[in-house]
Scaffold this active site. Sequence first.
Site, PDB file in Angstrom:
ATOM      1  N   CYS A 195       0.763  -1.247   0.000  1.00 49.64           N
ATOM      2  CA  CYS A 195       0.000   0.000   0.000  1.00 49.64           C
ATOM      3  C   CYS A 195       0.795   1.299   0.000  1.00 49.64           C
ATOM      4  O   CYS A 195       0.173   2.369   0.076  1.00 49.64           O
ATOM      5  CB  CYS A 195      -0.935   0.000   1.208  1.00 49.64           C
ATOM      6  SG  CYS A 195      -0.094  -0.304   2.781  1.00 49.64           S
ATOM      7  N   PRO A 196       2.127   1.330  -0.092  1.00 42.81           N
ATOM      8  CA  PRO A 196       2.822   2.621  -0.020  1.00 42.81           C
ATOM      9  C   PRO A 196       2.370   3.632  -1.057  1.00 42.81           C
ATOM     10  O   PRO A 196       2.402   4.846  -0.798  1.00 42.81           O
ATOM     11  CB  PRO A 196       4.291   2.240  -0.242  1.00 42.81           C
ATOM     12  CG  PRO A 196       4.389   0.823   0.186  1.00 42.81           C
ATOM     13  CD  PRO A 196       3.073   0.208  -0.175  1.00 42.81           C
TER      14      PRO A 196
END
Length: 389
Positions: free
Chosen positions: A96-97
């Site tokens: 998810c970065p």
Amino acid sequence: MNKPILFSFFSGSGFLDLGFELNGFDVQFVNEYHVPFLKAYQYSRSRLGISTPKFGVDSSDIDHLVYGEGRALLSQKVSKAKESGSPVGFIGGPPCPDFSVGGKNRGHEGENGRLTRTYVDGIIKYAPDFFIFENVKGLWRTKRHREFYEQMKANLVEAGYELADRLTNSIEYGVPQDRDRIILFGVKKASLSSKLSKPLLDALGWESYVKYDRDRILGSEAWPTTSAYREDSKLPLPKSVQGLEQLTVEYWFNKNNVSKHPNSCHHFVPRAALSRFQTIDEGDVGKKSFKRLHRWRYSPTAAYGNNEVHIHPYKSRRISAAEALAIQSLPKEFELPADMSLSNMFKTIGNGVPYLLSEGIAQMVSVFIGRYLSQELPQEHREAAQQSQ
């Protein structure tokens, strides 16, 4: 009904999976690209006495399984699972970065962001009876990311899924941590025993599985702010926190007996920062990095990469892997292999779904499946079984 079968993707060291495994689900396939995480997954299960997945573990890039040469083999495994007559589900939280304000924030075009589309394409292609998708709140709250998220949901609806999602904070489930995450649940309409007479969110009864009111807990003035740091100091539980102590760092350190845990000695020891570790007040988490936890308060989001340093409340060091696992509400019997690098230990812990959150979601899904999913093999399962013969 037999145990629901799960295919797990982006599994990490299996925190999300464990909540389902210990609550009546059978994880039969595991996909994790980063081999050290996959080895930790296997190690932790061997220590917990959990059997190996029937269809094995796989370290392929998910693109290989959805678009590449791995499609045929995964299709066979999913078809075999469907032949059993058990409900079949996919679970996963794509990296998810690229959707995180504190991360790369590149969205669905980023190297990690595109994996969300791949996961959704895989759900549509292999048509599990139900699925879980987990991701950061940036995908929900940031306008350009939200547009992408809504498009993915529209694709799933077009493919025949009923959807329900919720921005959920881990503290609502008893995790000693302020951590917001999107949880999206989908169920194939063809797998339902009858058409739902109410919205899926209501049919799930989501709120009934929540133990604490997020806003009340996080907004409470009962929590202590800061205290002067003294190494190995004693600090009694404040009267204002009585009744909420199970949401504190110290409660979980004691609950998991972290000083005796196999991962108790696994922590970074940067010599140059020692003086800094001795000057930050207990509970001072206002800085971007070097946050000293307060023993009688919940932790900020467990994120141990990108220069995020969490310091022990009353010791002049960073927290250990054992302490980080406790903050993620893992059972005290859960451990990571001693030969795993510290960087990989803290990365997999920070990336993982807190255990009590995964347990709450698993219990909710289990009740829903027993109540609403067909006890007979859906038509598409029968077709898949015939095609595989």
